[in-house]
Scaffold this motif. Structure first.
Motif, PDB file in Angstrom:
ATOM      1  N   ASN A  25       5.699  -3.972   8.890  1.00  0.00           N
ATOM      2  CA  ASN A  25       4.300  -3.645   8.620  1.00  0.00           C
ATOM      3  C   ASN A  25       3.517  -4.893   9.022  1.00  0.00           C
ATOM      4  O   ASN A  25       3.145  -5.696   8.189  1.00  0.00           O
ATOM      5  CB  ASN A  25       4.101  -3.310   7.140  1.00  0.00           C
ATOM      6  CG  ASN A  25       2.628  -3.109   6.808  1.00  0.00           C
ATOM      7  OD1 ASN A  25       1.807  -2.856   7.701  1.00  0.00           O
ATOM      8  ND2 ASN A  25       2.285  -3.228   5.536  1.00  0.00           N
ATOM      9  N   PRO A  26       3.319  -5.069  10.325  1.00  0.00           N
ATOM     10  CA  PRO A  26       2.722  -6.315  10.816  1.00  0.00           C
ATOM     11  C   PRO A  26       1.197  -6.278  10.703  1.00  0.00           C
ATOM     12  O   PRO A  26       0.642  -5.237  10.357  1.00  0.00           O
ATOM     13  CB  PRO A  26       3.133  -6.308  12.288  1.00  0.00           C
ATOM     14  CG  PRO A  26       3.140  -4.864  12.650  1.00  0.00           C
ATOM     15  CD  PRO A  26       3.584  -4.120  11.411  1.00  0.00           C
ATOM     16  N   PRO A  27       0.533  -7.385  10.991  1.00  0.00           N
ATOM     17  CA  PRO A  27      -0.926  -7.334  11.075  1.00  0.00           C
ATOM     18  C   PRO A  27      -1.319  -6.394  12.215  1.00  0.00           C
ATOM     19  O   PRO A  27      -0.707  -6.462  13.284  1.00  0.00           O
ATOM     20  CB  PRO A  27      -1.326  -8.771  11.436  1.00  0.00           C
ATOM     21  CG  PRO A  27      -0.105  -9.598  11.321  1.00  0.00           C
ATOM     22  CD  PRO A  27       1.077  -8.706  11.300  1.00  0.00           C
ATOM     23  N   TYR A  28      -2.290  -5.506  11.980  1.00  0.00           N
ATOM     24  CA  TYR A  28      -2.678  -4.606  13.067  1.00  0.00           C
ATOM     25  C   TYR A  28      -4.169  -4.295  13.105  1.00  0.00           C
ATOM     26  O   TYR A  28      -4.611  -3.359  13.759  1.00  0.00           O
ATOM     27  CB  TYR A  28      -1.850  -3.320  13.047  1.00  0.00           C
ATOM     28  CG  TYR A  28      -1.839  -2.542  11.730  1.00  0.00           C
ATOM     29  CD1 TYR A  28      -2.977  -1.896  11.275  1.00  0.00           C
ATOM     30  CD2 TYR A  28      -0.671  -2.436  10.982  1.00  0.00           C
ATOM     31  CE1 TYR A  28      -2.959  -1.164  10.102  1.00  0.00           C
ATOM     32  CE2 TYR A  28      -0.637  -1.704   9.799  1.00  0.00           C
ATOM     33  CZ  TYR A  28      -1.795  -1.070   9.361  1.00  0.00           C
ATOM     34  OH  TYR A  28      -1.776  -0.348   8.199  1.00  0.00           O
TER      35      TYR A  28
ATOM     36  N   ARG B  70       0.835  -1.194   0.000  1.00  0.00           N
ATOM     37  CA  ARG B  70       0.000   0.000   0.000  1.00  0.00           C
ATOM     38  C   ARG B  70       0.875   1.251   0.000  1.00  0.00           C
ATOM     39  O   ARG B  70       1.965   1.245   0.576  1.00  0.00           O
ATOM     40  CB  ARG B  70      -0.846   0.023   1.256  1.00  0.00           C
ATOM     41  CG  ARG B  70      -1.692  -1.256   1.426  1.00  0.00           C
ATOM     42  CD  ARG B  70      -2.980  -0.907   1.940  1.00  0.00           C
ATOM     43  NE  ARG B  70      -3.993  -1.855   2.278  1.00  0.00           N
ATOM     44  CZ  ARG B  70      -4.150  -3.130   2.036  1.00  0.00           C
ATOM     45  NH1 ARG B  70      -3.224  -3.807   1.402  1.00  0.00           N
ATOM     46  NH2 ARG B  70      -5.199  -3.779   2.417  1.00  0.00           N
TER      47      ARG B  70
ATOM     48  N   ALA C  70      -2.077 -11.821   7.669  1.00  0.00           N
ATOM     49  CA  ALA C  70      -1.269 -10.618   7.430  1.00  0.00           C
ATOM     50  C   ALA C  70      -1.988  -9.361   7.894  1.00  0.00           C
ATOM     51  O   ALA C  70      -1.416  -8.278   7.900  1.00  0.00           O
ATOM     52  CB  ALA C  70      -0.933 -10.505   5.943  1.00  0.00           C
ATOM     53  N   LEU C  71      -3.261  -9.509   8.270  1.00  0.00           N
ATOM     54  CA  LEU C  71      -4.083  -8.335   8.595  1.00  0.00           C
ATOM     55  C   LEU C  71      -4.468  -8.253  10.066  1.00  0.00           C
ATOM     56  O   LEU C  71      -4.327  -7.207  10.702  1.00  0.00           O
ATOM     57  CB  LEU C  71      -5.379  -8.378   7.777  1.00  0.00           C
ATOM     58  CG  LEU C  71      -5.267  -8.095   6.284  1.00  0.00           C
ATOM     59  CD1 LEU C  71      -6.547  -8.520   5.578  1.00  0.00           C
ATOM     60  CD2 LEU C  71      -5.005  -6.619   6.047  1.00  0.00           C
TER      61      LEU C  71
HETATM   62  N1  GLN Z   1      -3.134  -1.113   5.843  1.00  0.00           N
HETATM   63  C1  GLN Z   1      -3.939  -2.304   5.818  1.00  0.00           C
HETATM   64  C2  GLN Z   1      -5.400  -1.911   5.797  1.00  0.00           C
HETATM   65  O1  GLN Z   1      -5.861  -1.567   4.762  1.00  0.00           O
HETATM   66  C3  GLN Z   1      -3.618  -3.223   6.947  1.00  0.00           C
HETATM   67  C4  GLN Z   1      -2.264  -3.747   6.771  1.00  0.00           C
HETATM   68  C5  GLN Z   1      -1.747  -4.431   7.975  1.00  0.00           C
HETATM   69  O2  GLN Z   1      -2.461  -4.948   8.820  1.00  0.00           O
HETATM   70  N2  GLN Z   1      -0.475  -4.427   8.073  1.00  0.00           N
HETATM   71  O3  GLN Z   1      -6.088  -1.907   6.771  1.00  0.00           O
END
Ligand code: GLN
Length: 278
Positions: free
Chosen positions: A184-187, A93, A207-208
């Motif tokens: 850029n971890p899952p967040y 992204r 990954a999310l």
């Molecule tokens: N940026 C992503 C989103 O669209 C999430 C990516 C992530 O969890 N690293 O929410």
């Protein structure tokens, strides 16, 4: 639905535009036809061979049901380079480019940096840093072997020298220390409704999503970083639009100094980080 058996470029686009936005229709047709954008404008009456028309229709219909364009094309641009992607990796992204800019601003003048990218996915961050930093020694880690396969293909295609390692965050690293750690971890919170909307539906959940509040992996990375940073090294992590304060306090709890957050192009605090003073 009434589908003409064979067609020309203009009619194929007109058919697609009833189903998906025009710019996406043009991208998909360029992909099928292997041509530049100008070609579609210059030769609207060119015949589209039956086999290509069928592939195009299939792609348009898949896009109309929500599949991300990046997965249909098999690639997405990041920091000016094309990265292969498939549903085993997150689609790179633009907001993640903030992390690259930050790393280059802070460390761009140094040579032979040791850099670690946690949760490398397609390899976008690791490969970009390997190509932009002078003789950097970059390691990309992912828990998913399938993701590592994609990252390795990207490194080869783009001519980047990156070592890839299959590991659950720091688990397989031993005592290795780095000047810079990026992630850029899952967040996303497990119950976030966005996970079942738009592109996110098609991307790897691992990954999310990260626990109830999306902070589980950010916390784990912050807590473990001190054992893998050189003195004076930095950790930069991407996070969600409303997580900056929480991530700064995770960094403070882990013993980091010079803690700060940086905004993306939309003005949202998107990356937070700090320095390790040992
Ligand atoms: N940026 C992503 C989103 O669209 C999430 C990516 C992530 O969890 N690293 O929410």
């Amino acid at each position: 639905m009434n589908v003409p058996a064979v067609t020309d470029l203009a009619s194929a686009l007109a058919w697609a535009r009833k189903r998906i936005p025009a710019p996406e229709a043009r991208l998909l047709l360029r992909y099928v036809r292997r041509c530049q954008a100008a070609h579609l404008v210059a030769w609207p009456e060119e015949a589209l061979p039956a086999a290509e028309w069928e592939i195009f229709r299939n792609l348009v219909e898949r896009r109309a049901t929500g599949e991300p364009v990046a997965y249909l094309l098999g690639e997405r641009e990041f920091y000016g380079r094309a990265f292969l992607v498939n549903p085993k990796v997150l689609i790179p992204r633009p907001e993640t480019e903030v992390l690259v800019e930050l790393a280059l601003a802070r460390f761009g003048a140094e040579s032979q940096l040791k850099v670690l990218d946690l949760g490398t996915g397609s390899g976008a961050l690791a490969i970009t840093l390997a190509l932009e930093l002078d003789r950097a020694d970059v390691t990309g880690i992912d828990w998913s072997r399938e993701a590592l396969g994609v990252a390795m293909s990207n490194a080869i295609r783009l001519g980047a020298r990156v070592s890839f390692l299959c590991s659950d965050w720091y688990a397989a690293l031993g005592n290795e220390r780095y000047r810079l750690i990026v992630a850029n971890p899952p967040y996303v919170a497990k119950s976030d409704p966005h996970l079942i909307l738009g592109d996110l539906r098609f991307e790897p959940r691992a990954a999310l999503a990260a626990g109830e509040d999306g902070l589980a992996d950010l916390a784990c990375i912050a807590a473990g970083a001190g054992r893998h940073l050189e003195k004076g090294g930095c950790l930069f992590m991407e996070h969600g639009y409303d997580q900056a304060a929480a991530v700064r306090s995770l960094l403070a709890d882990a013993g980091f100094a010079s803690i700060a957050s940086w905004r993306d192009l939309a003005g949202i605090e998107r990356v937070s980080g700090g320095c390790w003073t040992g």
